[in-house]
Design an enzyme around this catalytic site. Sequence first.
Site, PDB file in Angstrom:
ATOM      1  N   ASP A 176     -43.022  53.196   3.433  1.00 51.35           N
ATOM      2  CA  ASP A 176     -42.318  52.320   3.890  1.00 51.35           C
ATOM      3  C   ASP A 176     -41.898  51.147   3.196  1.00 51.35           C
ATOM      4  OD1 ASP A 176     -40.574  51.068   5.928  1.00 51.35           O
ATOM      5  OD2 ASP A 176     -42.018  50.741   7.587  1.00 51.35           O
ATOM      6  N   VAL A 177     -40.914  51.355   2.332  1.00 54.43           N
ATOM      7  CA  VAL A 177     -40.550  50.311   1.355  1.00 54.43           C
ATOM      8  C   VAL A 177     -39.527  49.484   1.578  1.00 54.43           C
ATOM      9  CG1 VAL A 177     -42.268  51.488  -0.202  1.00 54.43           C
ATOM     10  CG2 VAL A 177     -39.535  51.874  -0.418  1.00 54.43           C
ATOM     11  N   LYS A 178     -38.534  50.133   2.592  1.00 54.53           N
ATOM     12  CA  LYS A 178     -37.198  49.396   2.580  1.00 54.53           C
ATOM     13  C   LYS A 178     -36.483  48.793   1.596  1.00 54.53           C
ATOM     14  CE  LYS A 178     -38.326  48.403   7.605  1.00 54.53           C
ATOM     15  NZ  LYS A 178     -39.618  48.944   7.758  1.00 54.53           N
ATOM     16  N   ARG A 179     -36.487  49.554   0.519  1.00 56.49           N
ATOM     17  CA  ARG A 179     -35.849  49.030  -0.763  1.00 56.49           C
ATOM     18  C   ARG A 179     -34.355  49.283  -0.529  1.00 56.49           C
ATOM     19  NH1 ARG A 179     -40.427  47.304  -1.412  1.00 56.49           N
ATOM     20  NH2 ARG A 179     -41.609  47.611  -3.305  1.00 56.49           N
TER      21      ARG A 179
END
Lengths: 307, 307
Positions: A104-107
């Site tokens: 879960d990095v939401k880049r």
Amino acid sequence: MFIDQLIKKIKEKKNPSVVGLDPRIEFVPQFIKDKYTEMYKTENKSAAYAMLEYNKFIIDAIKDIVPCVKPQIAFYEAYGIEGLEVFKETVKYAKENGLLVLADVKRGDIGSTAKAYAQAYLGGCFIEVDSITVNPYLGEDSITPFTEYCDLNKGIFILAKTSNKSSEDLQDLISEDKRIYEIVAEHIKKWGEKYIGDNGYSSVGAVIGATYPEVMKRLREVMKNAYFLVPGYGAQGGTALDVVHSFNEDGLGAIINSSRGIIAAHLKDKYKDKYKDEEFYLAIRQAAIEMRDDINNALEKNNKLYY
Amino acid sequence: MFIDQLIKKIKEKKNPSVVGLDPRIEFVPQFIKDKYTEMYKTENKSAAYAMLEYNKFIIDAIKDIVPCVKPQIAFYEAYGIEGLEVFKETVKYAKENGLLVLADVKRGDIGSTAKAYAQAYLGGCFIEVDSITVNPYLGEDSITPFTEYCDLNKGIFILAKTSNKSSEDLQDLISEDKRIYEIVAEHIKKWGEKYIGDNGYSSVGAVIGATYPEVMKRLREVMKNAYFLVPGYGAQGGTALDVVHSFNEDGLGAIINSSRGIIAAHLKDKYKDKYKDEEFYLAIRQAAIEMRDDINNALEKNNKLYY
């Protein structure tokens, strides 16, 4: 295809849920913290490596139960370089133990920058995970560098409707009779069409919060082929009955996440007297089993149980 | 307040521009690459540390010209742990040389996770920078953990209208007669009201692409007190005349970024025969001076020159 690997693991474990590895130092049992406080001189390093051992306990406790884990990189970035080393080691340990890793990095950034992020997480230049979460605010040319990795057995989950209260600020706005999250969902459907696997699902999925069951129902109609990664079950208030709407009639189509609800189970009244100190991981295991059963029972009641 | 520090530096240098430290190994001169290839056995480490030396050359070449630098973290994450060490060292070196650091990280997540990111970059748990960029898709409760640091001399720039083509996919949608980027701008205005400094500007600013001058004009009206961080000048196509619209009548209100246009100047036909090999940094210095003069000339023509 990533999505077929995910579905295979879900079937094997008979479990459409994922545990969020979002470690916080206050969740780590004292006996682990004491060990690392002695071992390392800096507080940051001892905290980070205590969290690694805690993560390994969790992975050992749940590896025969869940198909995958979802480490949230923010909690590792908060411990700097040592934290990111621990992120890397955690991913490695999860993979060695047969789990898929949905980072879960939401880049999200313009094309050339998005490409650097894609190389970092999907191309293995930093660490190679199986899928990552991506933010859609910058539109298609910010997404393509990630989707291109779907041909290389990777997947992405794009934020559509997030689980938090303020998701309404932008995501719920109406444009031409559609909510923004519906328009994002239509884009996700389109972006994923090239990457549909043997089970009829795409490696380009969507993040849809468990806290908005009516939205989930609507978006399930908009994107039949998209797998939903569903945060917000448990600690954030989503129930098994809520998340049933994220599954298709075939019993597939969603994977439900819980983080604190599982990894901090040993601190809950329900378990804390039963599993003490070194047995803390048994509380985590028990919570993971209960989550699996809770979701499967709700699916069964709705004639959606696959296995 | 962060924003007063930024304005002070802009006045001192008579320069409302920022250089994006977005290193790529192909920009690094051969003599630096050779040195690090000999020094380190792994390709990743030698590339990362070659980029650090290259960054230091750039900082030395521009430190008396620009008020700040904007490192884009994606290009460091793409080199893993070593890349992030270099990110940290670059930030440190820039600060030691009197530059403010606007880190381009575009983070955004639900409240508890956003708090971890804020601690990492604004609280100094990973590295302490002066401001970061933030994505608004998750709404107010995802922004508050960052704005809280504005009381501690930190700033944030929230994406409103980005410089890429596909920014139109979501940001240009119309809801109740307003574009999404206008609605975001109204939020930015509101979120920033508590953090207005001595110069009448807020430490909560906005990212507005140079590639959409008409949008910039409109958003300048919506958010009088917001400082604009403007990418897209130079390599992406924005001109000095375009970016003039991002400034208020007082000659303040915007800081214009160029990355490739400056840090890869030594590879341009215009400079490459003049400044060879070890003199590459002179091309970078020259490009930074030309950008400053280009913007100041355009401001002067429009009666917006402050100094």
